[in-house]
Design a protein around this motif. Sequence first.
Motif, mmCIF file in Angstrom:
data_model
loop_
_atom_site.group_PDB
_atom_site.id
_atom_site.type_symbol
_atom_site.label_atom_id
_atom_site.label_comp_id
_atom_site.label_asym_id
_atom_site.label_seq_id
_atom_site.Cartn_x
_atom_site.Cartn_y
_atom_site.Cartn_z
ATOM 1 N N GLU A 305 0.819 -1.215 0.000
ATOM 2 C CA GLU A 305 0.000 0.000 0.000
ATOM 3 C C GLU A 305 0.854 1.268 0.000
ATOM 4 O OE1 GLU A 305 -2.342 -0.476 3.502
ATOM 5 O OE2 GLU A 305 -3.513 -2.152 2.674
ATOM 6 N N LYS A 306 2.164 1.115 -0.220
ATOM 7 C CA LYS A 306 3.110 2.232 -0.247
ATOM 8 C C LYS A 306 3.145 2.976 1.088
ATOM 9 C CE LYS A 306 2.478 3.047 -5.208
ATOM 10 N NZ LYS A 306 2.257 4.052 -6.264
ATOM 11 N N ARG A 307 3.050 2.228 2.167
ATOM 12 C CA ARG A 307 3.048 2.821 3.508
ATOM 13 C C ARG A 307 4.210 2.293 4.346
ATOM 14 N NH1 ARG A 307 -2.270 1.003 5.940
ATOM 15 N NH2 ARG A 307 -1.539 2.256 7.703
ATOM 16 N N ARG A 308 5.212 1.714 3.716
ATOM 17 C CA ARG A 308 6.302 1.098 4.462
ATOM 18 C C ARG A 308 7.085 2.115 5.281
ATOM 19 N NH1 ARG A 308 11.444 1.498 2.143
ATOM 20 N NH2 ARG A 308 11.466 2.487 0.092
ATOM 21 N N GLU A 310 6.075 4.172 7.234
ATOM 22 C CA GLU A 310 5.511 4.315 8.576
ATOM 23 C C GLU A 310 6.322 3.517 9.583
ATOM 24 O OE1 GLU A 310 1.371 3.304 8.604
ATOM 25 O OE2 GLU A 310 0.917 4.602 6.875
ATOM 26 N N MET A 311 7.180 2.610 9.092
ATOM 27 C CA MET A 311 7.995 1.760 9.962
ATOM 28 C C MET A 311 9.417 2.318 10.057
ATOM 29 S SD MET A 311 6.839 -2.093 8.903
ATOM 30 C CE MET A 311 7.215 -1.935 7.159
ATOM 31 N N LYS A 312 9.934 2.452 11.279
ATOM 32 C CA LYS A 312 11.258 3.007 11.488
ATOM 33 C C LYS A 312 12.351 2.241 10.743
ATOM 34 C CE LYS A 312 14.668 4.217 15.033
ATOM 35 N NZ LYS A 312 15.720 3.306 14.562
ATOM 36 N N PRO A 313 12.396 0.910 10.798
ATOM 37 C CA PRO A 313 13.467 0.213 10.069
ATOM 38 C C PRO A 313 13.477 0.537 8.576
ATOM 39 C CG PRO A 313 12.386 -1.285 11.584
ATOM 40 C CD PRO A 313 11.549 -0.043 11.550
ATOM 41 N N CYS A 314 12.320 0.787 8.003
ATOM 42 C CA CYS A 314 12.252 1.126 6.579
ATOM 43 C C CYS A 314 12.758 2.548 6.327
ATOM 44 C CB CYS A 314 10.824 0.987 6.061
ATOM 45 S SG CYS A 314 10.235 -0.723 6.013
ATOM 46 N N ARG A 315 12.489 3.462 7.252
ATOM 47 C CA ARG A 315 12.937 4.847 7.061
ATOM 48 C C ARG A 315 14.454 4.964 7.123
ATOM 49 N NH1 ARG A 315 8.627 5.782 10.652
ATOM 50 N NH2 ARG A 315 10.038 6.288 12.380
ATOM 51 N N THR A 316 15.098 4.062 7.848
ATOM 52 C CA THR A 316 16.555 4.124 7.998
ATOM 53 C C THR A 316 17.275 3.063 7.170
ATOM 54 O OG1 THR A 316 16.458 2.719 9.968
ATOM 55 C CG2 THR A 316 16.379 5.101 10.317
ATOM 56 N N CYS A 317 16.537 2.358 6.311
ATOM 57 C CA CYS A 317 17.117 1.241 5.563
ATOM 58 C C CYS A 317 17.969 1.736 4.393
ATOM 59 C CB CYS A 317 16.003 0.338 5.053
ATOM 60 S SG CYS A 317 16.624 -1.103 4.165
ATOM 61 N N HIS A 318 19.162 1.134 4.259
ATOM 62 C CA HIS A 318 20.064 1.456 3.149
ATOM 63 C C HIS A 318 20.019 0.393 2.056
ATOM 64 C CE1 HIS A 318 21.758 3.630 6.614
ATOM 65 N NE2 HIS A 318 22.308 4.447 5.758
ATOM 66 N N ARG A 319 19.249 -0.645 2.263
ATOM 67 C CA ARG A 319 19.375 -1.823 1.414
ATOM 68 C C ARG A 319 18.651 -1.724 0.071
ATOM 69 N NH1 ARG A 319 21.523 -6.320 3.856
ATOM 70 N NH2 ARG A 319 22.069 -6.042 6.056
ATOM 71 N N TYR A 320 17.947 -0.641 -0.156
ATOM 72 C CA TYR A 320 17.298 -0.486 -1.453
ATOM 73 C C TYR A 320 18.239 0.139 -2.483
ATOM 74 C CZ TYR A 320 17.099 4.564 -1.125
ATOM 75 O OH TYR A 320 17.453 5.885 -1.062
ATOM 76 N N LYS A 321 19.396 0.627 -2.021
ATOM 77 C CA LYS A 321 20.330 1.322 -2.912
ATOM 78 C C LYS A 321 21.174 0.343 -3.713
ATOM 79 C CE LYS A 321 20.944 5.544 -0.166
ATOM 80 N NZ LYS A 321 21.941 6.417 0.506
ATOM 81 N N ASP A 322 21.387 0.654 -4.969
ATOM 82 C CA ASP A 322 22.272 -0.153 -5.796
ATOM 83 C C ASP A 322 23.717 0.080 -5.389
ATOM 84 O OD1 ASP A 322 19.778 0.554 -7.373
ATOM 85 O OD2 ASP A 322 20.631 -0.969 -8.688
ATOM 86 N N ALA A 323 24.463 -1.017 -5.256
ATOM 87 C CA ALA A 323 25.898 -0.912 -5.027
ATOM 88 C C ALA A 323 26.578 -0.733 -6.382
ATOM 89 C CB ALA A 323 26.408 -2.168 -4.333
ATOM 90 N N VAL A 324 27.046 0.462 -6.628
ATOM 91 C CA VAL A 324 27.627 0.795 -7.941
ATOM 92 C C VAL A 324 29.141 0.901 -7.805
ATOM 93 C CG1 VAL A 324 27.703 2.469 -9.808
ATOM 94 C CG2 VAL A 324 25.534 2.004 -8.649
ATOM 95 N N ILE A 325 29.854 0.104 -8.599
ATOM 96 C CA ILE A 325 31.317 0.152 -8.655
ATOM 97 C C ILE A 325 31.704 0.809 -9.967
ATOM 98 C CG2 ILE A 325 33.443 -1.221 -8.619
ATOM 99 C CD1 ILE A 325 31.801 -1.365 -6.026
ATOM 100 N N ASP A 326 32.315 1.973 -9.899
ATOM 101 C CA ASP A 326 32.598 2.709 -11.135
ATOM 102 C C ASP A 326 34.028 2.519 -11.631
ATOM 103 O OD1 ASP A 326 34.017 4.228 -9.330
ATOM 104 O OD2 ASP A 326 32.684 5.961 -9.418
#
Length: 331
Positions: A305-308, A310-326
Amino acid sequence: MRLKTKININQACIDEGERQRRWEEERRFPLYYFQNRFQWFNYPRWFYVAPFPLHVDFEASSRCNLTCPMCFRRHFKKEHAYVDMDFDLYRKGINECAANNLYSIRLSWRGESTLNPMLIDMIEYARKAGIKEISLLSNGSALSKDFDMKLIKAGLDYITISIDSLREHYNNLRTPLSFDDIYRKVKQLYELKERFGKGFPKVKVQGIYEYTKGKLREYYEMFKPITDNISFNIKHDYHLRSVEQDEEVVCQFLWQRITITSTGLIPVCIADWDIDIPIGNLKENTIKEVWLGEKMESLRRLHMEKRRLEMKPCRTCHRYKDAVIDEVIEG
């Protein structure tokens, strides 16, 4: 806008070609492995809840023998019991996993697994119970010829060793460990498992890209002959109380795995390292009860429902970011 789920994006493997093929294909149970990988990548995209998790993390120990500056442990806001997992509790969890034909477990989360004096017994028990892939993450401090041989004989499938950078920088980050010593230990483990373990446990090293930038080729050339896989994470700022988020992203983990702390608590996901949202306890619940329970289902609904946020662990989560090696490693 359509919901989207990103799978396995927060770590970058810099191996290519033959090394990557061997890492993926040369498993103890390759057919089961590829079935599990199909489920791992597709169930979160389909929002399909399997009858049992695809993977379970058992935190063998929440203790650690280092205080690394980049670690999230330095930013805990709650009091935590730093203990080793009780073997009877572990046995309960493994028996349920085996009864449900679970493919894989990892004996790590927030602590250093090798501090648990029962670790070898935990590996042996899972292997005899029928778990097909057993892994752990370590700083490598406990590696020695004797310990390596115990890992081999117990049936460990792979070990990931965190080696963030090279030489003096590593020494500063991982004090009192030393780069020369950890390099020697990785080399010895690799040689022993090739000689006595028929290639197992596979040896993976992972660094932090920002700490190795500009020296990636040197890092790769050093560890390529003594490892099976070389990957990198990107550095995260755990000082941040909120992280810029993409509201359209739905987390993969709620459709993949469950994590069990050393005390039996079950957090919402592996990003909930401060246990802000406990959803069960292995002492009182079964894994299946938690996985299919109303708490977990309500959290999945929040995501869809696009309400994630609302949860603290989701607001501070880094795991959605792509690990980019340039940087490009050629040859």
